[in-house]
Design a protein around this motif. Structure first.
Motif, PDB file in Angstrom:
ATOM      1  N   ILE A 125      18.552 -15.888   2.436  1.00 40.92           N
ATOM      2  CA  ILE A 125      18.575 -14.430   2.533  1.00 40.92           C
ATOM      3  C   ILE A 125      17.335 -13.864   1.853  1.00 40.92           C
ATOM      4  CG2 ILE A 125      19.863 -12.337   1.948  1.00 40.92           C
ATOM      5  CD1 ILE A 125      22.367 -14.208   1.723  1.00 40.92           C
ATOM      6  N   LEU A 126      16.640 -12.974   2.540  1.00 41.09           N
ATOM      7  CA  LEU A 126      15.470 -12.309   1.990  1.00 41.09           C
ATOM      8  C   LEU A 126      15.901 -11.391   0.842  1.00 41.09           C
ATOM      9  CD1 LEU A 126      12.378 -11.994   2.546  1.00 41.09           C
ATOM     10  CD2 LEU A 126      12.970  -9.954   3.870  1.00 41.09           C
ATOM     11  N   THR A 127      15.159 -11.440  -0.248  1.00 40.19           N
ATOM     12  CA  THR A 127      15.460 -10.575  -1.390  1.00 40.19           C
ATOM     13  C   THR A 127      14.647  -9.286  -1.292  1.00 40.19           C
ATOM     14  OG1 THR A 127      13.685 -11.487  -2.739  1.00 40.19           O
ATOM     15  CG2 THR A 127      15.859 -12.576  -2.899  1.00 40.19           C
ATOM     16  N   PRO A 128      15.007  -8.271  -2.057  1.00 41.86           N
ATOM     17  CA  PRO A 128      14.171  -7.062  -2.109  1.00 41.86           C
ATOM     18  C   PRO A 128      12.729  -7.371  -2.528  1.00 41.86           C
ATOM     19  CG  PRO A 128      16.327  -6.585  -3.023  1.00 41.86           C
ATOM     20  CD  PRO A 128      16.272  -8.089  -2.782  1.00 41.86           C
ATOM     21  N   ALA A 129      12.562  -8.331  -3.421  1.00 39.37           N
ATOM     22  CA  ALA A 129      11.201  -8.726  -3.825  1.00 39.37           C
ATOM     23  C   ALA A 129      10.450  -9.347  -2.646  1.00 39.37           C
ATOM     24  CB  ALA A 129      11.260  -9.706  -4.998  1.00 39.37           C
ATOM     25  N   GLY A 130      11.144 -10.132  -1.847  1.00 39.15           N
ATOM     26  CA  GLY A 130      10.525 -10.722  -0.656  1.00 39.15           C
ATOM     27  C   GLY A 130      10.137  -9.666   0.352  1.00 39.15           C
ATOM     28  N   ARG A 131      11.023  -8.716   0.564  1.00 40.19           N
ATOM     29  CA  ARG A 131      10.738  -7.609   1.494  1.00 40.19           C
ATOM     30  C   ARG A 131       9.536  -6.806   1.009  1.00 40.19           C
ATOM     31  NH1 ARG A 131      14.985  -5.055   0.763  1.00 40.19           N
ATOM     32  NH2 ARG A 131      16.290  -6.460   1.995  1.00 40.19           N
ATOM     33  N   ALA A 132       9.487  -6.501  -0.276  1.00 37.67           N
ATOM     34  CA  ALA A 132       8.369  -5.734  -0.835  1.00 37.67           C
ATOM     35  C   ALA A 132       7.057  -6.516  -0.709  1.00 37.67           C
ATOM     36  CB  ALA A 132       8.645  -5.392  -2.301  1.00 37.67           C
ATOM     37  N   PHE A 133       7.110  -7.828  -0.960  1.00 42.78           N
ATOM     38  CA  PHE A 133       5.916  -8.664  -0.827  1.00 42.78           C
ATOM     39  C   PHE A 133       5.370  -8.591   0.597  1.00 42.78           C
ATOM     40  CE2 PHE A 133       3.981 -12.834   0.109  1.00 42.78           C
ATOM     41  CZ  PHE A 133       2.947 -12.812  -0.824  1.00 42.78           C
ATOM     42  N   ILE A 134       6.249  -8.749   1.578  1.00 42.89           N
ATOM     43  CA  ILE A 134       5.849  -8.691   2.980  1.00 42.89           C
ATOM     44  C   ILE A 134       5.257  -7.325   3.314  1.00 42.89           C
ATOM     45  CG2 ILE A 134       6.726  -8.657   5.357  1.00 42.89           C
ATOM     46  CD1 ILE A 134       8.860 -10.722   4.364  1.00 42.89           C
ATOM     47  N   GLU A 135       5.952  -6.281   2.961  1.00 39.82           N
ATOM     48  CA  GLU A 135       5.506  -4.934   3.328  1.00 39.82           C
ATOM     49  C   GLU A 135       4.207  -4.538   2.627  1.00 39.82           C
ATOM     50  OE1 GLU A 135       9.114  -2.665   2.684  1.00 39.82           O
ATOM     51  OE2 GLU A 135       9.940  -3.363   4.614  1.00 39.82           O
ATOM     52  N   ASN A 136       3.977  -5.050   1.437  1.00 37.98           N
ATOM     53  CA  ASN A 136       2.707  -4.787   0.755  1.00 37.98           C
ATOM     54  C   ASN A 136       1.550  -5.577   1.366  1.00 37.98           C
ATOM     55  OD1 ASN A 136       3.739  -2.926  -1.104  1.00 37.98           O
ATOM     56  ND2 ASN A 136       4.293  -4.534  -2.554  1.00 37.98           N
ATOM     57  N   LEU A 137       1.853  -6.750   1.871  1.00 38.65           N
ATOM     58  CA  LEU A 137       0.816  -7.622   2.443  1.00 38.65           C
ATOM     59  C   LEU A 137       0.501  -7.290   3.901  1.00 38.65           C
ATOM     60  CD1 LEU A 137      -0.962 -10.013   1.688  1.00 38.65           C
ATOM     61  CD2 LEU A 137       0.906 -11.531   2.314  1.00 38.65           C
ATOM     62  N   MET A 138       1.430  -6.678   4.590  1.00 39.13           N
ATOM     63  CA  MET A 138       1.297  -6.439   6.031  1.00 39.13           C
ATOM     64  C   MET A 138       0.012  -5.693   6.427  1.00 39.13           C
ATOM     65  SD  MET A 138       2.894  -7.408   8.728  1.00 39.13           S
ATOM     66  CE  MET A 138       4.597  -7.673   8.331  1.00 39.13           C
ATOM     67  N   PRO A 139      -0.376  -4.616   5.770  1.00 35.55           N
ATOM     68  CA  PRO A 139      -1.605  -3.927   6.205  1.00 35.55           C
ATOM     69  C   PRO A 139      -2.854  -4.814   6.177  1.00 35.55           C
ATOM     70  CG  PRO A 139      -0.328  -2.510   4.759  1.00 35.55           C
ATOM     71  CD  PRO A 139       0.319  -3.869   4.712  1.00 35.55           C
ATOM     72  N   SER A 140      -2.979  -5.636   5.158  1.00 35.61           N
ATOM     73  CA  SER A 140      -4.158  -6.521   5.110  1.00 35.61           C
ATOM     74  C   SER A 140      -4.075  -7.606   6.172  1.00 35.61           C
ATOM     75  CB  SER A 140      -4.329  -7.135   3.722  1.00 35.61           C
ATOM     76  OG  SER A 140      -3.307  -8.070   3.433  1.00 35.61           O
ATOM     77  N   ARG A 141      -2.862  -8.062   6.499  1.00 39.39           N
ATOM     78  CA  ARG A 141      -2.694  -9.068   7.562  1.00 39.39           C
ATOM     79  C   ARG A 141      -3.082  -8.476   8.909  1.00 39.39           C
ATOM     80  NH1 ARG A 141      -4.170 -12.452   6.053  1.00 39.39           N
ATOM     81  NH2 ARG A 141      -3.560 -13.623   7.858  1.00 39.39           N
ATOM     82  N   HIS A 142      -2.678  -7.224   9.149  1.00 42.94           N
ATOM     83  CA  HIS A 142      -3.046  -6.572  10.413  1.00 42.94           C
ATOM     84  C   HIS A 142      -4.553  -6.404  10.516  1.00 42.94           C
ATOM     85  CE1 HIS A 142       1.219  -4.694  10.867  1.00 42.94           C
ATOM     86  NE2 HIS A 142       1.184  -5.953  11.219  1.00 42.94           N
ATOM     87  N   ALA A 143      -5.191  -6.009   9.443  1.00 47.41           N
ATOM     88  CA  ALA A 143      -6.652  -5.841   9.442  1.00 47.41           C
ATOM     89  C   ALA A 143      -7.344  -7.184   9.678  1.00 47.41           C
ATOM     90  CB  ALA A 143      -7.111  -5.221   8.125  1.00 47.41           C
ATOM     91  N   HIS A 144      -6.845  -8.224   9.037  1.00 49.22           N
ATOM     92  CA  HIS A 144      -7.419  -9.568   9.184  1.00 49.22           C
ATOM     93  C   HIS A 144      -7.307 -10.037  10.636  1.00 49.22           C
ATOM     94  CE1 HIS A 144      -8.840 -13.226   7.214  1.00 49.22           C
ATOM     95  NE2 HIS A 144      -7.951 -13.923   7.882  1.00 49.22           N
ATOM     96  N   MET A 145      -6.154  -9.781  11.256  1.00 52.92           N
ATOM     97  CA  MET A 145      -5.933 -10.188  12.641  1.00 52.92           C
ATOM     98  C   MET A 145      -6.815  -9.376  13.589  1.00 52.92           C
ATOM     99  SD  MET A 145      -4.146 -12.637  13.872  1.00 52.92           S
ATOM    100  CE  MET A 145      -3.130 -12.952  12.468  1.00 52.92           C
ATOM    101  N   SER A 146      -6.907  -8.087  13.346  1.00 52.71           N
ATOM    102  CA  SER A 146      -7.749  -7.233  14.198  1.00 52.71           C
ATOM    103  C   SER A 146      -9.208  -7.664  14.124  1.00 52.71           C
ATOM    104  CB  SER A 146      -7.626  -5.770  13.780  1.00 52.71           C
ATOM    105  OG  SER A 146      -6.323  -5.308  14.043  1.00 52.71           O
ATOM    106  N   GLU A 147      -9.654  -8.018  12.934  1.00 54.31           N
ATOM    107  CA  GLU A 147     -11.035  -8.479  12.753  1.00 54.31           C
ATOM    108  C   GLU A 147     -11.318  -9.731  13.576  1.00 54.31           C
ATOM    109  OE1 GLU A 147     -13.278 -10.704   9.152  1.00 54.31           O
ATOM    110  OE2 GLU A 147     -12.339  -8.800   8.618  1.00 54.31           O
TER     111      GLU A 147
END
Length: 173
Positions: A125-147
């Motif tokens: 089960i994903l924890t709140p800390a796991g969810r926060a980690f993902i959501e904080n990292l997502m913008p940089s992952r999208h930028a990296h993929m777009s690049e």
């Protein structure tokens, strides 16, 4: 839009392999040179793609394997997955899935919970800390993929997706 399909692109990192394929094709009759070249080029690109993807994750202390497991958990409606489903969905061995689960739990991004229906099974089960980690990292992952894909036109991306899906189907996936 980048129209690089009209002229061959020189790839120095692939030259030795390409030369070797050409040499074998000249020495032996019946070598499916184009097919061998496509297969080897795919494997070559895969290594570079993995390195590119992991480079963007390294500063966060994770790799592609951990990220994909987190994304699988995050995208489930109840943010829960059985380790066996993790193994199957992400094409991990059971051993690798166990290691990934241990890492996720160790980082506090997920917890194990015994399954009420089957005591032999454990849910992740994903924890709140796991969810926060993902959501904080997502913008940089999208930028990296777009690049990565900005050198390709929309038409090229659609064509590549179609071809890769066709190859996957040919391989039984």
């Amino acid at each position: 839009m980048n129209d690089q399909a009209a002229k061959p692109i020189n790839n120095p990192s692939f030259k030795a392999c390409e030369d070797a394929i050409g040499l074998v094709a000249r020495r032996l009759t019946g070598v499916p040179q184009q097919e061998v070249l496509l297969t080897r080029l795919y494997f070559h690109v895969q290594g570079y793609l993995t390195d590119y993807f992991n480079a963007g994750l390294k500063e966060h202390g994770i790799n592609d394997t951990i990220w994909m497991a987190l994304m699988l958990l995050y995208t489930r409606p109840d943010e829960t997955v059985y380790p066996s489903d993790l193994s199957e969905s992400l094409a991990f061995s059971r051993t690798n899935a166990t290691r990934v689960v241990d890492d996720l739990v160790g980082q506090g991004w997920a917890v194990r919970e015994a399954c009420a229906d089957d005591r032999r099974k454990t849910r992740l089960i994903l924890t709140p800390a796991g969810r926060a980690f993902i959501e904080n990292l997502m913008p940089s992952r999208h930028a990296h993929m777009s690049e990565l894909w900005n050198a390709f036109s929309d038409t090229e991306k659609v064509a590549m997706e179609s071809l890769l899906r066709k190859l996957l189907a040919q391989l039984g996936g």
